[in-house]
Write a protein that holds these residues in place. Structure first.
Motif, PDB file in Angstrom:
ATOM      1  N   GLU A   1       2.079  13.000   5.686  1.00  0.00           N
ATOM      2  CA  GLU A   1       1.653  11.986   5.667  1.00  0.00           C
ATOM      3  C   GLU A   1       2.294  11.486   7.522  1.00  0.00           C
TER       4      GLU A   1
ATOM      5  N   GLN B   1       2.321   1.556  -3.452  1.00  0.00           N
ATOM      6  CA  GLN B   1       1.345   2.240  -4.242  1.00  0.00           C
ATOM      7  C   GLN B   1       1.075   4.009  -4.021  1.00  0.00           C
ATOM      8  N   GLN B   2       0.753   4.093  -2.777  1.00  0.00           N
ATOM      9  CA  GLN B   2       0.839   5.502  -2.312  1.00  0.00           C
ATOM     10  C   GLN B   2       2.088   6.313  -3.340  1.00  0.00           C
ATOM     11  N   HIS B   3       2.813   6.178  -3.205  1.00  0.00           N
ATOM     12  CA  HIS B   3       4.020   6.590  -3.139  1.00  0.00           C
ATOM     13  C   HIS B   3       4.446   6.820  -4.696  1.00  0.00           C
TER      14      HIS B   3
ATOM     15  N   ASP C   1       1.157  -1.247  -0.127  1.00  0.00           N
ATOM     16  CA  ASP C   1       0.275   0.372   0.020  1.00  0.00           C
ATOM     17  C   ASP C   1       0.804   0.929   0.283  1.00  0.00           C
TER      18      ASP C   1
ATOM     19  N   SER D   1       0.880  16.477   0.835  1.00  0.00           N
ATOM     20  CA  SER D   1       0.971  15.202   0.666  1.00  0.00           C
ATOM     21  C   SER D   1       1.910  14.748   1.864  1.00  0.00           C
TER      22      SER D   1
END
Length: 229
Positions: free
Chosen positions: A163, A142-144, A139, A159
């Motif tokens: 985070e 994917q976010q990166h 996950d 972002s």
């Protein structure tokens, strides 16, 4: 690149060649229900190098580390920042794709990967824990990828700060253990763009910067909006 290097390969093979950067503890601790070895690395030490055998799984107890890879053109890509509670070493192959370096003094717990996998075959709780670690890592990747691919500089910084706030459990203040260059290499930006964008957010009243490593969040909803863009 590093002034103090001690890889886990040297630790587990009992090398005594004077490498600095760790102080093994005599205590063992529980990790995934197994016996883990607590280790300390000094700021700047390399925990694992690219292409080192992936023989161990690690959990960060305290401090911050970065996963990084040098590209063929000499540029550096940071894949993740690892903080307390995070894991690394769950590689899809037999060697490490990224190096792992300590940004601050770092305490980790290390267990044998083969022992963890063997335990997972006997104990469904260990298997579920390993699955959870792997799923969370996927996950994060994917976010990166989304962060690198389609966001503007101000959206990337927004972002990133959101985070860090979430990971530190704070709505109004963040301490950044990493440098501006680290942030740039994580977000795929230049250090000049990172500094300029931070100043832009400060001028807009979204954040305040008492120091370069301390961020006061004045408009959290604006950071959240940027992170969702």
């Amino acid at each position: 690149m590093l002034t103090s290097v001690a890889t886990t390969r040297s630790i587990v093979s009992n090398r005594t060649d004077g490498a600095r950067g760790f102080v093994p503890s005599a205590r063992h601790t529980s990790f995934l229900g197994l016996t883990g070895i607590p280790l300390h690395f000094e700021r700047g030490a390399e925990i694992v190098a690219e292409e080192d055998p992936a023989e161990h799984i690690y959990q960060v107890v305290s401090g911050t580390a970065r996963t990084c890879k040098l590209l063929c053109n000499g540029r550096r890509q940071i894949g993740a920042f690892l903080m307390a509670g995070d894991y690394f070493g769950m590689e899809a192959r037999d060697t490490h794709c990224f190096a792992v370096e300590a940004i601050t003094d770092l305490h980790v717990v290390m267990v044998s990967r083969s022992a963890a996998f063997a335990a997972a075959g006997r104990d469904t709780a260990v298997a579920r824990s390993l699955w959870d670690i792997t799923a969370r890592s996927l996950d994060a990747c994917q976010q990166h990828a989304l962060l690198l691919g389609r966001k503007t500089a101000v959206e990337k910084i927004g972002s990133f700060l959101s985070e860090m706030a979430e990971r530190q459990g704070s709505d109004d203040e963040i301490d950044l253990p990493m440098s501006r260059q680290d942030i740039a290499d994580y977000l795929g930006l230049t250090i000049e763009t990172v500094s300029r964008t931070m100043t832009q957010l400060e001028s807009a009243g979204t954040i305040a910067l008492p120091t370069s490593r301390h961020v006061v969040i004045k408009r959290p909803h604006e950071l959240e909006r940027l992170s969702l863009c």
